[in-house]
Design a protein around this motif. Structure first.
Motif, PDB file in Angstrom:
ATOM      1  N   SER A   3     135.119   7.127 -23.649  1.00 13.48           N
ATOM      2  CA  SER A   3     136.013   7.691 -24.658  1.00 13.48           C
ATOM      3  C   SER A   3     135.549   7.393 -26.080  1.00 13.48           C
ATOM      4  CB  SER A   3     137.409   7.108 -24.446  1.00 13.48           C
ATOM      5  OG  SER A   3     138.256   7.439 -25.507  1.00 13.48           O
ATOM      6  N   ASP A   4     135.794   8.359 -26.990  1.00 15.26           N
ATOM      7  CA  ASP A   4     135.531   8.155 -28.416  1.00 15.26           C
ATOM      8  C   ASP A   4     136.738   7.544 -29.116  1.00 15.26           C
ATOM      9  OD1 ASP A   4     132.970   9.178 -28.297  1.00 15.26           O
ATOM     10  OD2 ASP A   4     133.628  11.234 -28.653  1.00 15.26           O
ATOM     11  N   ASP A   5     137.811   7.317 -28.385  1.00 10.58           N
ATOM     12  CA  ASP A   5     139.038   6.761 -28.923  1.00 10.58           C
ATOM     13  C   ASP A   5     138.765   5.363 -29.483  1.00 10.58           C
ATOM     14  OD1 ASP A   5     141.514   5.585 -29.342  1.00 10.58           O
ATOM     15  OD2 ASP A   5     142.366   6.258 -27.453  1.00 10.58           O
ATOM     16  N   PRO A   6     139.154   5.109 -30.758  1.00 11.14           N
ATOM     17  CA  PRO A   6     138.921   3.777 -31.326  1.00 11.14           C
ATOM     18  C   PRO A   6     139.697   2.686 -30.614  1.00 11.14           C
ATOM     19  CG  PRO A   6     140.221   5.134 -32.835  1.00 11.14           C
ATOM     20  CD  PRO A   6     139.789   6.008 -31.697  1.00 11.14           C
ATOM     21  N   GLN A   7     140.704   3.058 -29.817  1.00  5.12           N
ATOM     22  CA  GLN A   7     141.481   2.082 -29.061  1.00  5.12           C
ATOM     23  C   GLN A   7     140.905   1.859 -27.662  1.00  5.12           C
ATOM     24  OE1 GLN A   7     144.037   0.335 -30.434  1.00  5.12           O
ATOM     25  NE2 GLN A   7     143.353   1.338 -32.285  1.00  5.12           N
ATOM     26  N   GLN A   8     139.694   2.370 -27.409  1.00  8.39           N
ATOM     27  CA  GLN A   8     139.094   2.231 -26.086  1.00  8.39           C
ATOM     28  C   GLN A   8     138.919   0.766 -25.718  1.00  8.39           C
ATOM     29  OE1 GLN A   8     135.339   4.154 -26.443  1.00  8.39           O
ATOM     30  NE2 GLN A   8     134.330   2.409 -27.328  1.00  8.39           N
ATOM     31  N   LEU A   9     138.810   0.512 -24.439  1.00  8.94           N
ATOM     32  CA  LEU A   9     138.616  -0.857 -23.970  1.00  8.94           C
ATOM     33  C   LEU A   9     137.276  -1.394 -24.436  1.00  8.94           C
ATOM     34  CD1 LEU A   9     139.971  -0.547 -20.326  1.00  8.94           C
ATOM     35  CD2 LEU A   9     141.100  -1.563 -22.296  1.00  8.94           C
ATOM     36  N   GLU A  10     137.228  -2.672 -24.620  1.00 11.58           N
ATOM     37  CA  GLU A  10     136.010  -3.350 -25.049  1.00 11.58           C
ATOM     38  C   GLU A  10     134.970  -3.339 -23.929  1.00 11.58           C
ATOM     39  OE1 GLU A  10     134.741  -7.819 -26.466  1.00 11.58           O
ATOM     40  OE2 GLU A  10     136.818  -7.385 -25.968  1.00 11.58           O
ATOM     41  N   LEU A  11     133.701  -3.208 -24.299  1.00  7.79           N
ATOM     42  CA  LEU A  11     132.622  -3.241 -23.312  1.00  7.79           C
ATOM     43  C   LEU A  11     132.008  -4.636 -23.258  1.00  7.79           C
ATOM     44  CD1 LEU A  11     130.813   0.153 -23.995  1.00  7.79           C
ATOM     45  CD2 LEU A  11     132.444  -0.391 -22.189  1.00  7.79           C
ATOM     46  N   LEU A  12     131.744  -5.100 -22.039  1.00  2.00           N
ATOM     47  CA  LEU A  12     131.134  -6.405 -21.801  1.00  2.00           C
ATOM     48  C   LEU A  12     129.798  -6.209 -21.095  1.00  2.00           C
ATOM     49  CD1 LEU A  12     134.277  -8.186 -20.360  1.00  2.00           C
ATOM     50  CD2 LEU A  12     133.395  -8.362 -22.684  1.00  2.00           C
ATOM     51  N   ARG A  13     128.802  -6.983 -21.475  1.00  2.00           N
ATOM     52  CA  ARG A  13     127.479  -6.886 -20.855  1.00  2.00           C
ATOM     53  C   ARG A  13     127.560  -7.296 -19.391  1.00  2.00           C
ATOM     54  NH1 ARG A  13     122.341 -10.531 -22.492  1.00  2.00           N
ATOM     55  NH2 ARG A  13     123.898 -12.078 -21.954  1.00  2.00           N
ATOM     56  N   VAL A  14     127.033  -6.426 -18.517  1.00  3.18           N
ATOM     57  CA  VAL A  14     127.104  -6.668 -17.079  1.00  3.18           C
ATOM     58  C   VAL A  14     125.730  -6.959 -16.490  1.00  3.18           C
ATOM     59  CG1 VAL A  14     127.664  -5.610 -14.845  1.00  3.18           C
ATOM     60  CG2 VAL A  14     129.189  -5.284 -16.790  1.00  3.18           C
ATOM     61  N   CYS A  15     124.716  -6.154 -16.848  1.00  2.00           N
ATOM     62  CA  CYS A  15     123.399  -6.342 -16.250  1.00  2.00           C
ATOM     63  C   CYS A  15     122.314  -5.667 -17.077  1.00  2.00           C
ATOM     64  CB  CYS A  15     123.370  -5.785 -14.824  1.00  2.00           C
ATOM     65  SG  CYS A  15     123.511  -3.991 -14.721  1.00  2.00           S
ATOM     66  N   ARG A  16     121.100  -6.018 -16.751  1.00  2.40           N
ATOM     67  CA  ARG A  16     119.911  -5.363 -17.310  1.00  2.40           C
ATOM     68  C   ARG A  16     119.127  -4.825 -16.125  1.00  2.40           C
ATOM     69  NH1 ARG A  16     114.942  -6.805 -17.309  1.00  2.40           N
ATOM     70  NH2 ARG A  16     113.455  -5.998 -18.776  1.00  2.40           N
ATOM     71  N   ILE A  17     118.806  -3.538 -16.175  1.00  3.29           N
ATOM     72  CA  ILE A  17     118.041  -2.933 -15.085  1.00  3.29           C
ATOM     73  C   ILE A  17     116.622  -3.474 -15.119  1.00  3.29           C
ATOM     74  CG2 ILE A  17     117.114  -0.778 -14.149  1.00  3.29           C
ATOM     75  CD1 ILE A  17     119.611   0.625 -15.204  1.00  3.29           C
ATOM     76  N   GLY A  18     116.122  -3.849 -13.948  1.00  3.30           N
ATOM     77  CA  GLY A  18     114.776  -4.396 -13.825  1.00  3.30           C
ATOM     78  C   GLY A  18     113.843  -3.427 -13.122  1.00  3.30           C
ATOM     79  N   ARG A  19     113.004  -3.963 -12.294  1.00  2.00           N
ATOM     80  CA  ARG A  19     111.971  -3.186 -11.606  1.00  2.00           C
ATOM     81  C   ARG A  19     112.542  -2.218 -10.578  1.00  2.00           C
ATOM     82  NH1 ARG A  19     107.477  -7.659  -9.924  1.00  2.00           N
ATOM     83  NH2 ARG A  19     106.839  -8.220 -12.032  1.00  2.00           N
ATOM     84  N   ALA A  20     111.764  -1.206 -10.322  1.00  2.00           N
ATOM     85  CA  ALA A  20     112.077  -0.277  -9.237  1.00  2.00           C
ATOM     86  C   ALA A  20     111.951  -1.029  -7.918  1.00  2.00           C
ATOM     87  CB  ALA A  20     111.115   0.904  -9.276  1.00  2.00           C
ATOM     88  N   GLN A  21     112.803  -0.663  -6.964  1.00  2.00           N
ATOM     89  CA  GLN A  21     112.771  -1.274  -5.637  1.00  2.00           C
ATOM     90  C   GLN A  21     112.587  -0.153  -4.622  1.00  2.00           C
ATOM     91  OE1 GLN A  21     112.977  -4.566  -4.832  1.00  2.00           O
ATOM     92  NE2 GLN A  21     112.847  -4.113  -2.670  1.00  2.00           N
ATOM     93  N   GLY A  22     111.412   0.010  -4.126  1.00  6.24           N
ATOM     94  CA  GLY A  22     111.154   1.076  -3.160  1.00  6.24           C
ATOM     95  C   GLY A  22     110.931   2.420  -3.828  1.00  6.24           C
ATOM     96  N   LEU A  23     111.060   3.479  -3.029  1.00  9.39           N
ATOM     97  CA  LEU A  23     110.727   4.830  -3.490  1.00  9.39           C
ATOM     98  C   LEU A  23     111.942   5.723  -3.698  1.00  9.39           C
ATOM     99  CD1 LEU A  23     107.733   5.465  -1.066  1.00  9.39           C
ATOM    100  CD2 LEU A  23     107.647   4.666  -3.441  1.00  9.39           C
ATOM    101  N   LYS A  24     113.136   5.259  -3.338  1.00  9.90           N
ATOM    102  CA  LYS A  24     114.313   6.133  -3.334  1.00  9.90           C
ATOM    103  C   LYS A  24     115.248   5.937  -4.519  1.00  9.90           C
ATOM    104  CE  LYS A  24     114.109   6.605   1.625  1.00  9.90           C
ATOM    105  NZ  LYS A  24     114.779   6.418   2.899  1.00  9.90           N
TER     106      LYS A  24
END
Length: 134
Positions: A3-24
């Motif tokens: 949402s672009d709403d200024p009252q939107q919920l706060e975002l918290l850092r969850v993860c950082r994408i790392g290496r590919a795992q397999g081919l799929k």
């Protein structure tokens, strides 16, 4: 879309994408959350910092203490390699529900007074202010 709403919920850092795992299209992730089962459940939505891009969890699993995630739309190794390094965020939990469960985020403690507890081992008066959380 987030949402672009200024009252939107706060975002918290969850993860950082790392290496590919397999081919799929699976990727490994470096986690920054203490609730990976919740944050990586199928259907969970994560966002880039600006909230412009959504990453929907298709499936997740652990292997040797690592989380391996499959996001919708990342369907081959090339796409998973292109996502390497992307940091993802999730919406903060509802503050009312957290209060009822006696839970908080560390940032919520900043500026609170630290007071001596009843029966403190220093033998000082309970309730005495000894500092502020920074």
């Amino acid at each position: 879309m987030h949402s672009d709403d200024p009252q939107q919920l706060e975002l918290l850092r969850v993860c950082r994408i790392g290496r590919a795992q397999g081919l799929k299209g699976e990727v490994t992730v470096q986690i920054f959350t203490d609730e990976p089962e919740y944050r990586f459940a199928p259907g969970a939505v994560l966002y880039t910092k600006d909230g412009e891009e959504e990453y929907v969890v298709e499936s997740s699993r652990t292997f040797k203490n690592r989380w391996i995630i499959k996001f919708e739309g990342i369907d081959d190794r090339d796409a998973s390699e292109a996502a390497n390094g992307v940091v993802l965020y999730g919406e903060a939990d509802d503050p009312e529900e957290m209060l009822e469960a006696d839970e908080w985020y560390p940032k919520d403690l900043i500026s609170l007074e630290a007071r001596l507890a009843e029966g403190n081992t220093l033998g000082l008066k309970p309730g005495t202010v000894v500092g502020k959380v920074v």
